[in-house]
Structures are given as structure tokens and as C-alpha cells.
Scaffold this active site. Structure first.
Site, PDB file in Angstrom:
ATOM      1  N   GLU A 125       6.328  15.593 -18.040  1.00 57.58           N
ATOM      2  CA  GLU A 125       5.340  14.725 -18.689  1.00 57.58           C
ATOM      3  C   GLU A 125       6.081  13.985 -19.802  1.00 57.58           C
ATOM      4  O   GLU A 125       6.327  14.529 -20.880  1.00 57.58           O
ATOM      5  CB  GLU A 125       4.185  15.546 -19.255  1.00 57.58           C
ATOM      6  CG  GLU A 125       3.332  16.243 -18.202  1.00 57.58           C
ATOM      7  CD  GLU A 125       2.341  15.302 -17.515  1.00 57.58           C
ATOM      8  OE1 GLU A 125       2.446  14.080 -17.721  1.00 57.58           O
ATOM      9  OE2 GLU A 125       1.477  15.803 -16.781  1.00 57.58           O
ATOM     10  N   GLU A 145      -0.511   4.515 -15.160  1.00 56.43           N
ATOM     11  CA  GLU A 145       0.564   5.518 -15.166  1.00 56.43           C
ATOM     12  C   GLU A 145       1.552   5.295 -14.027  1.00 56.43           C
ATOM     13  O   GLU A 145       2.766   5.445 -14.203  1.00 56.43           O
ATOM     14  CB  GLU A 145      -0.034   6.924 -15.071  1.00 56.43           C
ATOM     15  CG  GLU A 145       1.000   8.033 -15.095  1.00 56.43           C
ATOM     16  CD  GLU A 145       0.398   9.421 -14.960  1.00 56.43           C
ATOM     17  OE1 GLU A 145       1.195  10.392 -14.858  1.00 56.43           O
ATOM     18  OE2 GLU A 145      -0.841   9.543 -14.933  1.00 56.43           O
ATOM     19  N   HIS A 147       5.945  12.075 -14.566  1.00 56.70           N
ATOM     20  CA  HIS A 147       4.583  11.667 -14.909  1.00 56.70           C
ATOM     21  C   HIS A 147       4.520  11.198 -16.359  1.00 56.70           C
ATOM     22  O   HIS A 147       5.483  11.308 -17.116  1.00 56.70           O
ATOM     23  CB  HIS A 147       3.613  12.834 -14.709  1.00 56.70           C
ATOM     24  CG  HIS A 147       3.344  13.156 -13.273  1.00 56.70           C
ATOM     25  ND1 HIS A 147       2.164  12.851 -12.638  1.00 56.70           N
ATOM     26  CD2 HIS A 147       4.125  13.752 -12.332  1.00 56.70           C
ATOM     27  CE1 HIS A 147       2.222  13.242 -11.383  1.00 56.70           C
ATOM     28  NE2 HIS A 147       3.408  13.802 -11.171  1.00 56.70           N
ATOM     29  N   HIS A 189       1.870   9.588  -8.779  1.00 55.21           N
ATOM     30  CA  HIS A 189       0.796   8.658  -8.401  1.00 55.21           C
ATOM     31  C   HIS A 189       1.330   7.533  -7.519  1.00 55.21           C
ATOM     32  O   HIS A 189       2.350   7.697  -6.862  1.00 55.21           O
ATOM     33  CB  HIS A 189       0.083   8.150  -9.659  1.00 55.21           C
ATOM     34  CG  HIS A 189      -0.380   9.269 -10.539  1.00 55.21           C
ATOM     35  ND1 HIS A 189      -1.450  10.068 -10.223  1.00 55.21           N
ATOM     36  CD2 HIS A 189       0.135   9.761 -11.704  1.00 55.21           C
ATOM     37  CE1 HIS A 189      -1.608  10.997 -11.162  1.00 55.21           C
ATOM     38  NE2 HIS A 189      -0.650  10.838 -12.070  1.00 55.21           N
TER      39      HIS A 189
END
Length: 410
Positions: A369, A251, A304, A237
Site C-alpha cells: 500500500e 487508484e 496498491h 485494479h
């Protein structure tokens, strides 16, 4: 760490104008490397063979190639080697016990007993865990069936030094030198042997100082572990793309510090690091892939944080790879294991998905993740700089283990 500049951008634009953007499905082109081998590996638990595509590993002993009809190979992150070819080259005796599904290797006073499919081995009557639980396996290649055993465990237990070259996928065995098994301790002197004095007796006259030698050179320092390797790190992001948002936390503001810390650790170890973003800015998914493909990096890692809309208590770490990518799957398994070990997070294993950054990058790629923002307990951990550093250390350790075959001791 390197920020792609005008030179890289110009070269990239020229490349894209010449051949067009890479958007083909299936295995990334660089994954179709020479050295991939199709084999059948026997699953002791299910009593059946499963086909697999593995990486062939070259094997040398004291500078000479070790020849075998079934080669050494990389499987589940570990090098397996044909036991008879390696053991006999080392002057060891091999005994196959068909009824017990066991192979015995004896060299001098050391006896190793491995059971097919077992995650432990017996050394001189004492049970020892095998690294990563990877044990001996029956492997069939073009009709030839052989027993393959974990190379590093076998060799080092026999007092043989093992070195790994991740660039050429070569394991080198060396019999000569000061290397001794980790469990070795010097034998105490026999009672008849005089013990050395506690301090040397000074000479009656001072000895002259030795003249300096022009040929003397200081001992060469070992280069950092990841010298010669390059990695692309992708902080998920950024800019207007905030990613998941929970309790006012974005995030994008979690992934960047973890990524920058990972880059710092890798550079300390000699690795060349490229970043898709190093500040809070917008970077498109395909742009991230173009940046990665414009480098000569060995691997790509996207970082992430996760979220669940159905279970706010769910927490833990996942690592994704592209479906069908053998090396992506190997990299994912290693990075996942090292992150969980370093951070102490719940281990949910590896998954595959058709994410753009995994599909369009032309090197082994994974997406980590790190944890679930939707779980308040894990969200606060993800905000903790100390925990962020532990996640970064796990990712860096996974990179080092994948590229060099060596597990870093903390």
C-alpha cells in the site's frame, strides 16, 4: 517484461483441468520448502525464548562446508551464524563474557565486541551500527544453545569476503583475494623507505610492442544482480475496477505506472518480469493468481494505494503478507523498509491479511500500500512521476535485497 500469451494460457488450462484450481487454506505449498527449521530465539528484552521457524543457511569457507551443531540461519532478513564455529574456522579467538552478555572475537589487530540483543557493536574500541539493527542472539536448536552473530558484519570486519547465493541459500566466505574491509586504508611508507617517483623514467630506447597473444581474453563482465530470478508484478485494479477514487484520481491509474517502472528497473538488473496487467483492463483476483502460478517466478508483488474513510490526514506506507507465511513476512519487511527509505514516506510497518492474491499464490507474496489517496497531500505525491519512480525504486531494491541478500547502494 512478459505478458502471458497463448502458450502460457494453454499450459495453465491443462494444469487446472488436471488437478483443479488451488484454493486450499494455510501455507502455500511452495512455502513448505526443505530447509525450514524450528528454533527458539532468546529475547534479551523480555528474558525469554520465543519459538520461530527460520530458513537454514548453508555456510562454506574457501569451498569447504563449515560444520556446527547449530546451523547458520536467516532471521529478520539477515544471516546469523554460530560465532565460535565461524571465528575458529577463520583462525580468530572467541571469548564469552557471561556477566556482560557479550562475545569478543579477535583476529590479528581487529577486535569485535558484540552484546546480545544490541543493535550496535564495538570494533577496536569504536561503536558501529549493525546492519538493520540485527545483533547477536542466543539460539536453541534441539537442546543445543549457541550464540549466533550477524555473519556479513563479522566476516567483512575481519577482512573476509562474503558472497550470497539466493537460489541455494548459501553464504560463501573467501579468505583469499583482493577484498579488504571498507575501513581499510594503506599504511604510509616508513621514512626510511624511498618514495616512488612522480612519473616513470622513459627508457633510453623505445620498447618493442608486445606481440598479441591468442590466449588473451577480455575480462568477463559481471552478470546483472538479478540474472536467473523471476518476479510477478501485479498492478492493483484496472478496467471497470477503478479502486479508490479521490479528487477525480483513480487508484488503477496510479498503480499501473508504478508497476511498469518497477518492471523496467528489475529488467535492467537482469530479472525476468511477468505482469498480470500492462494496460487498463479488467483482471479478476483469482485470474491474477492463476497467471502468477503459471510462471516459475520466485516472488509475487501486488501494488496498491490506500485510503481512510475516517481520517483524511492519515498517510504512510504499509506492506501486507499472508498470515503464517514465514517467507511472505520476511519479504514484506524487506520491501517495506526499502520503499520507505527510497520514497521517504511514513513507515507503518507490515501487516498480515487474508487477501486472495496473497493466499492463492504459490510463492512468497506481498501487497504494498504505497500511500493514502484520502490525504490530499499524499495524493498529489502519488500523482507525481518523480515520486512514483522513487516508490518503484524502493520496491525493486527490496526485491534485489530479498533475492540476493545485498543492499543496493544508491
Amino acid at each position: 517484461m512478459k505478458k502471458p500469451g497463448k502458450k502460457v494460457a494453454a499450459l495453465l488450462c491443462a494444469f487446472l483441468l488436471a488437478v483443479g484450481p488451488v484454493r486450499a487454506a494455510g501455507l502455500p505449498p511452495l512455502e513448505k520448502a526443505v530447509g525450514l527449521l524450528r528454533v527458539d530465539i532468546f529475547r534479551e528484552e523480555e528474558k525469554r525464548y520465543d519459538p520461530a521457524e527460520v530458513r537454514q543457511v548453508a555456510l562454506t569457507l574457501d569451498g569447504t562446508q563449515v560444520e556446527a551443531d547449530v546451523p547458520a540461519l536467516l532471521w529478520e532478513g539477515r544471516t546469523l551464524a554460530p560465532v565460535r564455529a565461524v571465528a575458529e574456522a577463520l583462525g580468530a579467538q572467541v571469548d564469552w563474557r557471561a556477566g556482560d552478555r557479550q562475545v569478543s572475537v579477535v583476529r590479528g589487530e581487529t577486535q569485535i565486541l558484540l552484546t546480545l540483543g544490541a543493535d550496535t557493536a564495538w570494533v577496536n574500541g569504536m561503536e558501529q551500527p549493525l546492519p538493520d539493527g540485527v545483533g547477536a542472539r542466543l539460539v536453541s536448536v534441539a537442546g543445543a544453545e549457541r550464540t549466533l552473530v550477524p555473519l556479513r558484519f563479522l566476516a567483512e570486519t575481519l577482512g573476509i569476503q562474503v558472497d550470497w547465493d539466493g537460489k541455494t541459500w548459501t553464504a560463501t566466505l573467501t579468505r583469499e583475494g583482493p577484498f579488504l574491509p571498507p575501513s581499510w586504508t594503506p599504511s604510509p611508507p616508513k621514512p626510511s623507505e624511498p618514495l616512488p617517483p612522480t612519473r616513470p623514467t622513459p627508457p633510453s630506447e623505445p620498447l618493442p610492442s608486445p606481440a598479441p597473444s591468442e590466449e588473451w581474453l577480455p575480462p568477463a563482465e559481471e552478470p546483472p544482480a538479478l540474472t536467473g530470478y523471476a518476479v510477478v508484478l501485479d498492478a492493483g485494479h484496472g478496467g471497470k475496477a477503478s479502486g479508490a477514487v479521490y479528487e477525480g484520481i483513480l487508484e488503477k491509474d496510479l498503480t499501473l505506472p508504478i508497476t511498469l517502472e518497477t518492471a523496467r528497473l528489475l529488467e535492467e538488473r537482469g530479472c525476468e518480469v511477468f505482469l498480470t496487467r500492462w494496460t487498463d483492463r479488467d483482471v479478476g483476483l483469482y485470474e491474477r493468481c492463476d497467471i502468477a502460478n503459471g510462471t516459475e517466478a520466485d516472488i509475487f508483488i501486488s501494488i496498491h494505494a490506500n485510503a481512510s474513510t475516517t481520517n483524511r490526514e492519515f498517510q504512510g506506507t504499509f506492506t501486507y503478507h499472508y498470515p503464517g507465511s514465514y517467507w511472505g513476512e520476511v519479504l514484506a519487511g524487506i520491501v517495506q523498509a526499502e520503499v520507505v527509505k527510497a520514497a521517504g514516506s511514513l513507515d507503518w510497518g507490515i501487516l498480515s491479511d487474508n487477501f486472495v492474491v496473497l493466499r492463492e499464490t504459490r510463492m512468497p507474496s506481498v501487497l504494498v500500500e504505497t500511500g493514502f489517496m484520502s490525504c490530499t497531500e499524499e495524493l498529489w505525491r502519488l500523482c507525481d512521476p518523480v515520486y512514483q519512480k522513487s516508490l518503484a525504486r524502493g520496491i525493486a531494491n527490496g526485491v534485489e535485497r530479498y533475492l540476493t541478500g545485498t543492499v543496493r547502494e544508491e
